[in-house]
Design a protein around this motif. Structure first.
Motif, PDB file in Angstrom:
ATOM      1  N   ILE A 191       0.827  -1.206   0.000  1.00  0.00           N
ATOM      2  CA  ILE A 191       0.000   0.000   0.000  1.00  0.00           C
ATOM      3  C   ILE A 191       0.869   1.267   0.000  1.00  0.00           C
ATOM      4  CG2 ILE A 191      -1.695   1.326   1.333  1.00  0.00           C
ATOM      5  CD1 ILE A 191      -2.987  -1.008   0.031  1.00  0.00           C
ATOM      6  N   ASP A 193       3.865   1.566  -1.234  1.00  0.00           N
ATOM      7  CA  ASP A 193       4.430   1.689  -2.583  1.00  0.00           C
ATOM      8  C   ASP A 193       3.389   2.240  -3.546  1.00  0.00           C
ATOM      9  OD1 ASP A 193       6.776   0.774  -1.672  1.00  0.00           O
ATOM     10  OD2 ASP A 193       6.672  -1.218  -2.600  1.00  0.00           O
ATOM     11  N   LEU A 194       2.168   1.737  -3.378  1.00  0.00           N
ATOM     12  CA  LEU A 194       1.079   2.178  -4.248  1.00  0.00           C
ATOM     13  C   LEU A 194       0.858   3.685  -4.105  1.00  0.00           C
ATOM     14  CD1 LEU A 194      -0.857   0.479  -6.019  1.00  0.00           C
ATOM     15  CD2 LEU A 194      -2.586   0.869  -4.273  1.00  0.00           C
ATOM     16  N   ASN A 195       0.926   4.170  -2.862  1.00  0.00           N
ATOM     17  CA  ASN A 195       0.800   5.605  -2.626  1.00  0.00           C
ATOM     18  C   ASN A 195       1.891   6.367  -3.369  1.00  0.00           C
ATOM     19  OD1 ASN A 195      -1.233   6.632  -0.478  1.00  0.00           O
ATOM     20  ND2 ASN A 195      -0.577   4.630   0.248  1.00  0.00           N
ATOM     21  N   GLN A 197       3.439   5.461  -6.057  1.00  0.00           N
ATOM     22  CA  GLN A 197       3.279   5.438  -7.513  1.00  0.00           C
ATOM     23  C   GLN A 197       2.056   6.238  -7.961  1.00  0.00           C
ATOM     24  OE1 GLN A 197       3.234   1.215  -8.062  1.00  0.00           O
ATOM     25  NE2 GLN A 197       5.400   1.062  -7.525  1.00  0.00           N
ATOM     26  N   LEU A 198       0.891   5.934  -7.385  1.00  0.00           N
ATOM     27  CA  LEU A 198      -0.342   6.590  -7.838  1.00  0.00           C
ATOM     28  C   LEU A 198      -0.425   8.045  -7.385  1.00  0.00           C
ATOM     29  CD1 LEU A 198      -3.105   3.871  -7.412  1.00  0.00           C
ATOM     30  CD2 LEU A 198      -1.878   4.571  -9.468  1.00  0.00           C
TER      31      LEU A 198
END
Ligand SMILES: Nc1ncnc2c1ncn2[C@@H]1O[C@H](COP(=O)(O)OP(=O)(O)OP(=O)(O)O)[C@@H](O)[C@H]1O
Ligand SMILES: [Mg+2]
Lengths: 280, 331
Positions: A191, A193-195, A197-198
Motif C-alpha cells: 500500500i 508503494d502504491l501511494n 506510484q499513484l
C-alpha cells in the motif's frame, strides 16, 4: 508540554548528529546512497513529466501544472521520508512484526516521542526533499504564481496532510502486525508503494466513484493532485478541507488500532524476532 | 526511602499463560494453553543478587519480560520499585537495566562509542555520571580496544561485553540479565562475573541473572531461584539446595587392590586403579566414611570433593522431566 517539546528537539538533534556521523564514516557509500535516492526520485517523476511534455499537458493539467504537482509530491514525500524514513518508522509493520517493540519499551521515553524522533535523517534522507524544493520553485516561477499568505498556508497544510496520510496508513496497516506479522508487512509495503506510484498521477477525468475512492479510502488523490489543484486555484470551497479531514480520520484510526495492538502485545508478546531494521 | 522501595522486585501469585494454536487440517486448528508461569511468588530486596535457573522453556525469559513491563500477567501482581512496570514504564525503566543475551541494543553500523552517546541522550544521563560510568565500565569490561570499532565487526563475546556495559551505563538500581554469559570466553566470563559482583557489592545494585551455566551462577549469586514448568521449584541458598537434594560428595581412590563398593557409597566410575564413588554427606558423616575407607586394602591416595552444582542440578532436572504429570496443557 514544554518539557516534552524540548525532549523531542534534543532527540531530533541526537538523531541528526548520528545521521551525519553515519554519512561521514563512509562518505563514498553514503554519497552513492544519496545519489541513488535522487535518481530514483527523478525517474519517478520523469515518466509523467515526459508524457506531459510530449502531449502538451496531461490529465487536464498543463506541463507546468504537472510540474507543480510533481514538485509538491516530492516536497512533501521527501519531507516525510526525511522525518520518518529512518529505522522503519514509516514502515512500522516491519518493526512490530519483528518483535522489536521490546527495544522501544525499555527506553524511558514515551513511545510517541520515540516515534517522532527516531526516523529523522536530515542528511542521508534529504534527496527527495531537495528535488521537491527545486521542482516546486521551478514550476512556481514558470506559472507566475503569486506568493500569497493563503497559498503558503495551503502549501504547508497540505504537506502536513501528506505526511499524516502516509503515517496514518502505515500505522493502521502496521498495527495488524501485532496479530499477523507477515501479512501486515506485505500489505503495508504494498500500500505504501502504491501511494508512492499513484500519488504522482493527475486524476482528471476519472469516473466519480473511482475518484471518490482515491479521495477517501485509498487517499492517493490527496497526496499531491488535489493540493496542487488548490494551489492553482482550480478548486475552492469545502473540498479544500478534504485532505485535513481524511488525514485526521486515518491518524485517529491508526492511533486506536496501534493502542489496541500494544495492549495485545502485552498479552501475547511477539514470538518472532529479527534483529535487522530497527537500527543501523 | 520507604519500606515499599526496599523490596525492589515482587511477584505475587503471578500466572502467565500463552494460548498456542497449530493447524491440524486445512480448516481445523488445535489450541493449547501453555502456562509459562503458574502461581509464582517471590521478592527481591535491595542489594540481592539472585540467580534464576531452570530447564529450557521453564519460564525464565517470560519472567524477565513481565518484570521489564514487556508482558502483562493474567493473574497476580508484578511490582518493580513498588509500581506496576506496565503502568509506570518510564519511571521503572529509568532505574532498571535490561539485557536479553540474544538481542543487542548496539547500533551496528556505528562505532561502539556511538551507542553509549546515544544512550546518554535517550536516558538523559548527566555529563559527570556518564563520564565516570563510561570510564569505569571501559576499564572493567576491557572495552578500550573496541571503543571505536563498528559494532557490526564485533565478535559475539565482544558484543556481549559492550552490551552489558551499555546496560549498566545509566547506573541502574535493578539489573535483569537474561543469559548474559552467552558466547563469552573464560576470561571474558571472569570479567563479566567480576563486574557484576562489583556492581552488586559496591554500588548495591540488585541483580537477577539467568544462565544455563550453574557454576557461573553459583559463583555470582547468593540466592538461587529455580523454576520448572512455570512453577517455583526452589528458592534459597546453595547450601539450602544441597540439603534438599542431599549433600552429594565424591570420593576418589587410587588403590592397588580390587576395590569393593562399601556400604552407602555408589561407584560412579572406574578406570584402571582409580575409583570414583558418590555418597550423601548428610547420611554418612565423615568419621563413618573414614571407617568405611579404612576397610579397603591397598589404598595409595584419597581425594574428597563436593559434587559440582551443575551435576546436582542436572540430577534435579532429570528428576523433574521424568515426573510425567505435566498438568500444564489443557485442550
Ligand atoms: N510469545 C509466546 N507465545 C506463545 N508461547 C510462548 C511465548 N513465549 C514463550 N512461550 C512459551 O512459554 C514457555 C516459557 O518460555 P520462556 O521463553 O520463558 O522459557 P525459558 O525459561 O526462557 O527457556 P530457555 O532456557 O529455553 O530460554 C515455553 O513453553 C514457550 O513455548
Ligand atoms: Mg529464555
Amino acid at each position: 508540554m514544554g518539557d516534552k517539546l524540548r525532549a523531542v528537539l534534543r532527540l531530533l538533534g541526537l538523531y541528526a548528529r548520528m545521521d551525519l556521523n553515519w554519512v561521514l564514516q563512509d562518505f563514498k557509500a553514503a554519497l552513492i546512497i544519496i545519489c541513488a535516492e535522487i535518481i530514483n526520485n527523478l525517474t519517478a517523476v520523469s515518466g509523467i513529466l515526459l508524457l506531459a511534455v510530449r502531449f502538451g499537458g496531461a490529465g487536464g493539467l498543463s506541463t507546468d501544472e504537472i510540474l507543480l504537482m510533481l514538485g509538491f509530491f516530492e516536497l512533501s514525500d521527501g519531507l516525510c521520508y526525511m522525518l520518518f524514513g529512518g529505522f522503519n518508522v514509516l514502515h512500522i509493520s516491519r518493526r512490530i512484526g519483528r518483535g522489536q517493540v521490546d527495544h522501544m519499551l525499555i527506553q524511558p521515553r514515551p513511545l510517541m516521542v520515540q516515534l517522532l524522533t527516531e526516523g529523522f535523517m536530515p542528511v542521508s534522507g534529504s534527496g527527495g526533499f531537495l528535488i521537491g524544493i527545486l521542482l516546486t520553485a521551478l514550476a512556481w516561477t514558470r506559472l507566475h504564481l503569486e506568493v500569497t499568505l493563503l497559498r503558503l498556508f495551503l502549501l504547508l497544510l497540505y504537506m502536513l496532510c501528506h505526511i499524516l496520510l502516509m503515517l496514518g496508513q502505515s500505522f493502521l496497516l502496521g498495527s495488524a502486525a501485532f496479530r499477523s506479522p507477515v501479512v501486515s508487512e506485505e500489505l503495508s509495503t504494498l500500500i505504501l508503494d502504491l501511494n508512492g506510484q499513484l500519488g504522482r498521477f493527475p486524476l482528471f477525468g476519472l469516473p466519480r466513484w473511482l475518484l471518490g475512492i482515491l479521495y477517501t479510502a485509498l487517499p492517493v488523490g490527496l497526496l499531491a493532485y488535489l493540493p496542487s489543484l488548490a494551489l492553482l486555484g482550480r478548486v475552492t470551497g469545502a473540498v479544500l478541507a478534504l485532505p485535513v479531514c481524511i488525514a485526521a480520520a486515518f491518524m485517529l484510526a491508526a492511533a486506536c488500532c496501534f493502542r489496541a495492538g500494544l495492549r495485545r502485545y502485552l498479552q501475547y508478546s511477539c514470538n518472532r524476532y529479527k534483529e535487522m531494521g530497527h537500527r543501523r | 526511602m520507604n519500606a515499599d522501595h526496599e523490596c525492589v522486585v515482587s511477584l505475587a501469585h503471578v500466572t502467565k499463560y500463552f494460548d498456542q494454536s497449530r493447524p491440524v487440517s486445512l480448516l481445523k486448528r488445535e489450541h493449547s494453553r501453555i502456562y509459562a508461569l503458574n502461581d509464582v511468588s517471590f521478592t527481591l530486596r535491595r542489594g540481592e543478587f539472585a540467580a534464576y535457573a531452570g530447564p529450557n522453556g521453564a519460564g525464565k525469559s517470560t519472567t524477565f519480560k513481565l518484570l521489564a513491563g514487556l508482558l502483562r500477567a493474567q493473574q497476580g501482581q508484578v511490582k518493580i520499585f513498588g509500581a506496576d512496570p506496565c503502568v509506570k514504564r518510564i519511571e521503572v525503566m529509568r532505574r532498571t537495566g535490561v539485557l536479553f543475551g540474544n538481542r543487542s541494543e548496539l547500533w551496528w553500523d556505528h562505532p561502539v562509542r556511538a551507542s553509549f552517546e546515544w544512550k546518554k541522550a535517550v536516558w538523559d544521563i548527566p555529563d559527570d555520571v556518564y563520564r565516570s560510568n563510561v570510564n569505569r565500565l571501559k576499564e572493567l569490561l576491557d572495552l578500550k580496544p573496541l571503543w571505536n570499532t563498528f559494532s557490526r565487526e564485533l565478535s559475539l563475546g565482544q558484543r556481549m561485553r559492550a552490551d552489558l556495559a551499555l546496560t549498566l551505563l545509566h547506573a541502574p538500581e535493578l539489573v535483569l540479565l537474561d543469559e548474559p554469559t552467552l558466547g563469552l570466553d573464560v576470561l571474558a566470563k571472569r570479567r563479566m562475573i567480576d563486574s557484576l559482583k562489583l556492581a552488586n557489592q559496591e554500588l548495591g545494585v540488585t541483580l537477577m541473572v539467568t544462565s544455563h551455566d550453574m557454576d557461573d551462577l553459583a559463583e555470582m549469586a547468593n540466592r538461587l531461584i529455580l523454576i520448572n514448568r512455570g512453577r517455583l521449584a526452589f528458592d534459597g541458598s546453595y547450601d539450602g539446595l544441597l540439603q534438599m537434594t542431599g549433600d552429594h560428595r565424591l570420593v576418589r581412590l587410587i588403590t592397588s587392590a580390587k576395590s569393593p563398593v562399601p556400604e552407602g557409597l555408589t561407584l560412579l566410575e572406574r578406570s584402571g586403579d582409580r575409583y570414583t564413588y558418590r555418597y550423601d554427606g548428610t547420611k554418612i558423616p565423615s568419621p563413618q566414611l573414614f571407617a568405611l575407607l579404612a576397610g579397603i586394602p591397598g589404598i595409595r591416595d584419597i581425594q574428597m570433593e563436593p559434587e559440582n552444582i551443575e551435576t546436582v542440578i542436572a540430577g534435579l532436572y532429570r528428576k523433574w522431566s521424568s515426573e510425567t504429570s505435566r498438568g500444564d496443557v489443557s485442550h
